[in-house]
Design a protein around this motif. Sequence first.
Motif, PDB file in Angstrom:
ATOM      1  N   THR A   9      78.135  -9.798   4.812  1.00 15.63           N
ATOM      2  CA  THR A   9      77.391 -10.574   3.698  1.00 15.63           C
ATOM      3  C   THR A   9      75.888 -10.450   4.034  1.00 15.63           C
ATOM      4  N   GLY A  10      75.111 -10.916   2.867  1.00 17.69           N
ATOM      5  CA  GLY A  10      73.928 -10.474   3.057  1.00 17.69           C
ATOM      6  C   GLY A  10      72.590 -11.440   3.657  1.00 17.69           C
ATOM      7  N   SER A  38      74.637  -8.118  -2.013  1.00 21.28           N
ATOM      8  CA  SER A  38      73.752  -8.464  -1.275  1.00 21.28           C
ATOM      9  C   SER A  38      73.407  -7.819   0.372  1.00 21.28           C
ATOM     10  N   THR A  76      77.107 -15.624   5.062  1.00 24.73           N
ATOM     11  CA  THR A  76      76.089 -16.491   4.309  1.00 24.73           C
ATOM     12  C   THR A  76      76.440 -17.799   3.933  1.00 24.73           C
ATOM     13  N   ARG A  82      81.576 -19.985  -1.441  1.00 28.18           N
ATOM     14  CA  ARG A  82      82.418 -19.349  -2.359  1.00 28.18           C
ATOM     15  C   ARG A  82      84.237 -19.258  -1.707  1.00 28.18           C
ATOM     16  N   ALA A 108      75.786 -17.391   9.571  1.00 28.20           N
ATOM     17  CA  ALA A 108      74.504 -17.196  10.032  1.00 28.20           C
ATOM     18  C   ALA A 108      73.403 -17.576   8.678  1.00 28.20           C
ATOM     19  N   MET A 109      72.491 -18.280   9.121  1.00 31.95           N
ATOM     20  CA  MET A 109      71.710 -18.915   8.164  1.00 31.95           C
ATOM     21  C   MET A 109      70.478 -20.186   8.870  1.00 31.95           C
ATOM     22  N   MET A 113      69.817 -24.893   5.749  1.00 36.16           N
ATOM     23  CA  MET A 113      71.013 -24.534   4.933  1.00 36.16           C
ATOM     24  C   MET A 113      72.316 -24.847   5.782  1.00 36.16           C
TER      25      MET A 113
HETATM   26  C1  LIG Z   1      65.435 -11.288   3.600  1.00 38.44           C
HETATM   27  C2  LIG Z   1      66.566 -12.246   3.358  1.00 38.44           C
HETATM   28  C3  LIG Z   1      67.374 -12.994   4.234  1.00 38.44           C
HETATM   29  C4  LIG Z   1      68.210 -13.587   4.185  1.00 38.44           C
HETATM   30  N1  LIG Z   1      69.019 -14.324   5.226  1.00 38.44           N
HETATM   31  C5  LIG Z   1      70.073 -14.972   4.924  1.00 38.44           C
HETATM   32  C6  LIG Z   1      70.893 -15.447   6.007  1.00 38.44           C
HETATM   33  O1  LIG Z   1      70.680 -15.597   7.038  1.00 38.44           O
HETATM   34  N2  LIG Z   1      71.783 -16.459   5.628  1.00 38.44           N
HETATM   35  C7  LIG Z   1      72.263 -16.729   4.252  1.00 38.44           C
HETATM   36  O2  LIG Z   1      73.150 -17.690   4.039  1.00 38.44           O
HETATM   37  N3  LIG Z   1      71.394 -16.331   3.358  1.00 38.44           N
HETATM   38  C8  LIG Z   1      70.584 -15.410   3.419  1.00 38.44           C
HETATM   39  N4  LIG Z   1      69.701 -14.767   2.512  1.00 38.44           N
HETATM   40  C9  LIG Z   1      69.945 -15.131   1.081  1.00 38.44           C
HETATM   41  C10 LIG Z   1      71.243 -14.385   0.543  1.00 38.44           C
HETATM   42  O3  LIG Z   1      71.068 -12.963   0.795  1.00 38.44           O
HETATM   43  C11 LIG Z   1      71.704 -14.753  -0.763  1.00 38.44           C
HETATM   44  O4  LIG Z   1      72.264 -16.177  -0.700  1.00 38.44           O
HETATM   45  C12 LIG Z   1      72.902 -13.854  -1.362  1.00 38.44           C
HETATM   46  O5  LIG Z   1      73.107 -14.247  -2.480  1.00 38.44           O
HETATM   47  C13 LIG Z   1      74.123 -13.844  -0.645  1.00 38.44           C
HETATM   48  O6  LIG Z   1      74.993 -12.966  -1.114  1.00 38.44           O
HETATM   49  P1  LIG Z   1      76.480 -12.506  -0.398  1.00 38.44           P
HETATM   50  O7  LIG Z   1      76.920 -13.876   0.217  1.00 38.44           O
HETATM   51  O8  LIG Z   1      77.206 -12.293  -1.301  1.00 38.44           O
HETATM   52  O9  LIG Z   1      76.223 -11.779   0.579  1.00 38.44           O
HETATM   53  C14 LIG Z   1      68.700 -13.990   2.748  1.00 38.44           C
HETATM   54  C15 LIG Z   1      67.914 -13.318   1.656  1.00 38.44           C
HETATM   55  C16 LIG Z   1      66.787 -12.622   1.802  1.00 38.44           C
HETATM   56  C17 LIG Z   1      66.191 -11.867   0.763  1.00 38.44           C
END
Ligand SMILES: Cc1cc2nc3c(=O)[nH]c(=O)nc-3n(C[C@H](O)[C@H](O)[C@H](O)COP(=O)(O)O)c2cc1C
Length: 388
Positions: A9-10, A38, A76, A82, A108-109, A113
């Motif tokens: 995840t992102g 993401s 994330t 979700r 990881a966050m 958070m």
């Molecule tokens: C540069 C950057 C770093 C991020 N790092 C985190 C992270 O470490 N942990 C996290 O929960 N969200 C992080 N986010 C926010 C997530 O990318 C965002 O909540 C996204 O919707 C997650 O989508 P996913 O869970 O479908 O991958 C980051 C966003 C950006 C732009």
Amino acid sequence: MARILLGVTGGIASYKACELLRLLVRAGHDVLPVVTASAERFVTADTFYALARRERPTDPYPHLQDADLLVIAPLTANTLARLAHGHADDLLTEAALAHRGPVLVAPAMNSAMWEHPATRANVAALVSRGVELVGPASGELAEGEVGVGRMAEPEEIAGRIAALLGGHDRSSPLRGKRVLVTAGGTREPLDPVRYIGNRSSGRMGVALAAEALRRGAEVTLLGANLQVPAPAGVELVATPTAADMRREALARTADVVLMAAAVADYRPRRPLTGKRPKDGESWHLELVPTPDVLRALAAARSDGQVLVAFGAESGEEGLERKRRMLQEKDVDLVVYNDVGQEGIGFDAVDNEVVLIARDGESHVPRAAKDIVAKVILDEVERIVTAQS
Ligand SMILES: Cc1cc2nc3c(=O)[nH]c(=O)nc-3n(C[C@H](O)[C@H](O)[C@H](O)COP(=O)(O)O)c2cc1C
């Protein structure tokens, strides 16, 4: 070798998932990456496919393939939420809902958070369903601050995966077999609010169910008032009383039956239908024996079914009684645990048992219940192989 679905995840830590994937491939696993939209902002899905030595799948549902383990690293806060709520609005969350087997996540966050009550509640929901967490660790976070929220290192995650897959072996004789495990302690009602029960937490049976699952069995867990979460991927049936346990056990066919639950030997003859008020009078109870589930299972058993009994007693005399149980109840293995000893058995994290088989006995020294479960299932595999 195991088949692993690796969800990515992102977050900034997405790049570390590349190293994790490399370690898993090097360990000989077949890894299917499932990368969220993401996560692709950080590392392309093609990088993961290349590391997994796979073509980008043409099958629209590659993620719904049968897998031995689902790992999500990094996880994330968004996907954690979700998963906790059972969403299925992208490939990864669909895969998570469709997956029947162990799940390991590496959150990881940033610290705020991670510590937010919403995230705490979401984590608790996943843990209560048997999802395993690795990390997060304390250390320097992406924003430069220091706190809890850093993804566990790939080596640590790979180590947990190895431990989770444990003796995972596609050639285990339990692979594809139906294994029925009973766990916990039954409660026999005195009235709608009071009961006679015992101190069994269900840990031993839950450890056995998790280990059988790891070896590729289809596991049904009859749980009596479990104090610990059932492993993700087992079919859990609640059997709070001895009568429920008996009915559900006899209704199922299984290749291996592991009767680890502490089933009440006696129950109140006439439970009251309404709560007995406090009136200062004595309350005389008459207890009657409950029907013997093990005997009924032994009488009904099909060809080749392996039946394992668990007995909690005290001392050498208890051991003698359990030795006789092997013949008297016509079972294949008796697992004796001496509840007279401190720190093992009922409601304890550790156990120490004697395995009594038809062809000999072995002593399993004190160890965590998941280790003891491995030794018990090694013995069950030996019996299954000898009988086939
Ligand atoms: C540069 C950057 C770093 C991020 N790092 C985190 C992270 O470490 N942990 C996290 O929960 N969200 C992080 N986010 C926010 C997530 O990318 C965002 O909540 C996204 O919707 C997650 O989508 P996913 O869970 O479908 O991958 C980051 C966003 C950006 C732009």
